[in-house]
Scaffold this motif. Sequence first.
Motif, PDB file in Angstrom:
ATOM      1  N   SER A 177      -4.254  -9.922   9.834  1.00 56.77           N
ATOM      2  CA  SER A 177      -3.409  -8.723   9.886  1.00 56.77           C
ATOM      3  C   SER A 177      -3.867  -7.697   8.864  1.00 56.77           C
ATOM      4  O   SER A 177      -3.797  -6.483   9.109  1.00 56.77           O
ATOM      5  CB  SER A 177      -1.943  -9.091   9.648  1.00 56.77           C
ATOM      6  N   THR A 236     -10.118 -14.275  16.325  1.00 55.33           N
ATOM      7  CA  THR A 236      -8.882 -14.388  17.114  1.00 55.33           C
ATOM      8  C   THR A 236      -9.014 -13.498  18.346  1.00 55.33           C
ATOM      9  O   THR A 236      -8.544 -12.356  18.347  1.00 55.33           O
ATOM     10  CB  THR A 236      -7.657 -13.962  16.270  1.00 55.33           C
ATOM     11  N   ASP A 279      -6.031 -11.334  19.793  1.00 51.43           N
ATOM     12  CA  ASP A 279      -5.260 -10.462  18.904  1.00 51.43           C
ATOM     13  C   ASP A 279      -5.028  -9.116  19.594  1.00 51.43           C
ATOM     14  O   ASP A 279      -5.942  -8.302  19.725  1.00 51.43           O
ATOM     15  CB  ASP A 279      -6.014 -10.272  17.580  1.00 51.43           C
ATOM     16  N   ASP A 290       2.000  -7.958  21.296  1.00 48.19           N
ATOM     17  CA  ASP A 290       1.913  -8.138  19.850  1.00 48.19           C
ATOM     18  C   ASP A 290       2.483  -6.923  19.125  1.00 48.19           C
ATOM     19  O   ASP A 290       2.429  -5.800  19.643  1.00 48.19           O
ATOM     20  CB  ASP A 290       0.455  -8.348  19.420  1.00 48.19           C
TER      21      ASP A 290
END
Length: 679
Positions: free
Chosen positions: A376, A405, A408, A440
Motif C-alpha cells: 500500500s 500482488t 492489486d 479495492d
Amino acid sequence: MAQRKNAKSSGNSSSSGSGSGSTSAGSSGGSSSPGARRETKHGGHKNGRKGGLSGTSFFTWFMVIALLGVWTSVAVVWFDLVDYEEVLGKLGIYDADGDGDFDVDDAKVLLGLKERSTSEPAVPPEEAEPHAEPEELVPVEAETEDSYHVEETVSPDYNQDMEEMTSEQENPDSSEPVVEDERLHHDTDDVTYQVYEEQAVYEPPENEGIEITEVTAPPEDNPVEDSQVIVEETNRKADDPEQKAKVKKKKPKLLNKFDKTIKAELDAAEKLRKRGKIEEAVNAFKELVRKYPQSPRARYGKAQCEDDLAEKRRSNEVLRGAIKTYQEVASLPDVPADLLKLSLKRRSDRQQFLGHMRGSLLTLQRLVQLFPNDTSLKNDLGVGYLLIGDNDNAKKVYEEVLSVTPNDGFAKVHYGFILKAQNKIAESIPYLKEGIESGDPGTDDGRFYFHLGDAMQRVGNKEAYKWYELGHKRGHFASVWQRSLYNVNGLKAQPWWTPKETGYTELVKSLERNWKLIRDEGLAVMDKAKGLFLPEDENLREKGDWSQFTLWQQGRRNENACKGAPKTCTLLEKFPETTGCRRGQIKYSIMHPGTHVWPHTGPTNCRLRMHLGLVIPKEGCKIRCANETKTWEEGKVLIFDDSFEHEVWQDASSFRLIFIVDVWHPELTPQQRRSLPAI
C-alpha cells in the motif's frame, strides 16, 4: 418426645386456669391417630397451624444475606480483588455513542432501543467557530487530461488507515480520531502543473461543503472505537468474506514502554481532542511534550491537534507546524512501527495538501524504505510520482507492485491510467476494467470510470456507455452524458442554451455585433505569427490539425496575447462573467480539414461555452453535444454546456476559425464565483 411435649403443653394450659385449654391439649397430644401423625410429618405446627417461615425468620435470613453482600463488597474493595480500570477498558469497546465510556445510553444502543451515534463532533465546526476569511489566496492550477495532481483534499488512504490502525487500540481513550478534512489552501512552492483545457484530470475530489458535489469519502471526524473492524466501502457485497478478510487489520501498537507509564495523562489529553476541545487539547499535549520530550505518542497527539486546529482556523501556517511535528515524531527514538507509519503517512498527505509534492515524495520514499513489504505504501509512492508528472517512475512502481500482488486493484487502475496517458489505449482497458471490478479501496473513483469509458469509445467498444451508466449509478457522474468531475450542486443542466436562458444577452449581442473585428484580429495573428497558435495537446484528437490562441486563462489576462488582439481584449473587459471566469478560457480556435475530435467532456459544470463563428466553410463542419448536432454560422453564437459529451468533425476543404468564450454558469452565486478554485 411426644409425651414430654404434651406434658409441657398440658402444664402450660393448667397454669392458665383454663379447663377447656387442658382438654384441648390433652386430646391433641394424646392422639395417636394416623391423621395426627400425617399432619406432624408434613410440617404440622405445635399450635396446630401449617408450617412455613415466620415473619421473624424471613427477616433474619434477609439480614444475613444483606450483611454477607456488604462484607463481600468490602472485601472486594479492601483486598483489590477486581481491576476496575481493566473492566471499564473492556466495557469501552461497547461505547456506542462516542462519549468515551460505557453507560446507559450505550446499553440502549446495544439493545436496539436507540440509534447508534453518527459520529458527529461534540462541537460542530460551523457552530463552534465560523471560518475566517482565507489567509492565503488559492493559487491557480492547470489541468490536463493525463496529468495527476491534488487539489485541496485529503489523501483517500489517510482516513481509512487512521480508522484501521486505531480501531483496536489498547484503550479506547488512546484511539486516534479520524478527522474530517475541510478545505484549506494550497501553496505551490515546488510543484509544476501542466496546462490543460477541457478534460477532467486525476485529482482527488474536492470537498467544499455545500458548493462542491464531488463524491468523497464521508466525513469521519470522531474517534473510532476499539472493537470496530473498519470495512472500506467497495463495490463488493458487504457480506463478502474475502473482502472482510482483506480489510481487517492487525491490532496496532502506538505506545512504547515509556508511553504506557504515562497512559493516563495521554488519555486525558486525547479525550479533549475527541470531544472537539481543540485548543485545550493542544495545550495539554504541549505540556506533555514539555514534560516528556522523548514520548512519541505525546508528540503525535500534539501534531494531530495542530492538524485539527489548522482545519478549524483554515490556517496554512498552523498546518505547516503540524507537518513539522509529524516529522519530529518520526525522528524520536523507540517509536512503535505503527505510530511511525501513521506519522509519516499523514505528513506526506498534508504536504500534498499544501502543494509540496516533491517534499511529499521524499516522505513516501522514506516510508517505502522503512516498510519495504507494504504494497500500500508503494501504491502511495506511485501516486507521489504521478503528482510531479513523473509517469515513468510511477509506472515502474506499479509494475513492481503487480509483479508481487497481481490482483492489486489500486495498482491496476493507476497502471491503466498511465498506459492511457501514454496513448496505449487498448492496453489500458483491461487494467482499468479489472481494477474497478476488484472493488479495492481507491478504485471506485469517477476518474477511472471516465478514462475506461473514454478508452473504450476510442477503440469502438460499445460497452463504454455501460461503464458511464455504472459511474452515474454510483454517483460519480450527473448523467451518462454529463460526466464532469468538478461540479456544484443544483445547477441547471442541459446540453444547449439560448442567449436568453443564460442571461448574458448583452455579451452575446456584443460578440455578434463585433464579430468581424474579432475575426480580423484573429486572422492577423495567424498571418503574422503562426507560432502564437499552439497545437491542442490534450490527446483529444483522433486525427487532424487543431490549434488555439488564448487571451484569457482561468480568469487571468494574457498580456502578450492581447497585444496581438487589443481591440478584442478591450471589448471583452466589459464582461466580467467571462474575463473573471476562473474555470474557463477565452481563445481563438482553428481547425484544419480532416480533423476529428474524440467524444469528450469538460471538467466542470460551473461554466457554459460560447462559440462565435468567424470563418466557417459552407459544408463539412459540425459539433455534437449529447444527442443533438449543430453547425456554426459566421457572426452567430452557439452556446452549450461542455460538461456534456461533445464531439467535433472538420471535413471541409478549408480551415475553420471560431472564437471560444467561457462564462460562469448563470446560477452560480457571486460568493461561489469568488471562492471556487480555478480550473
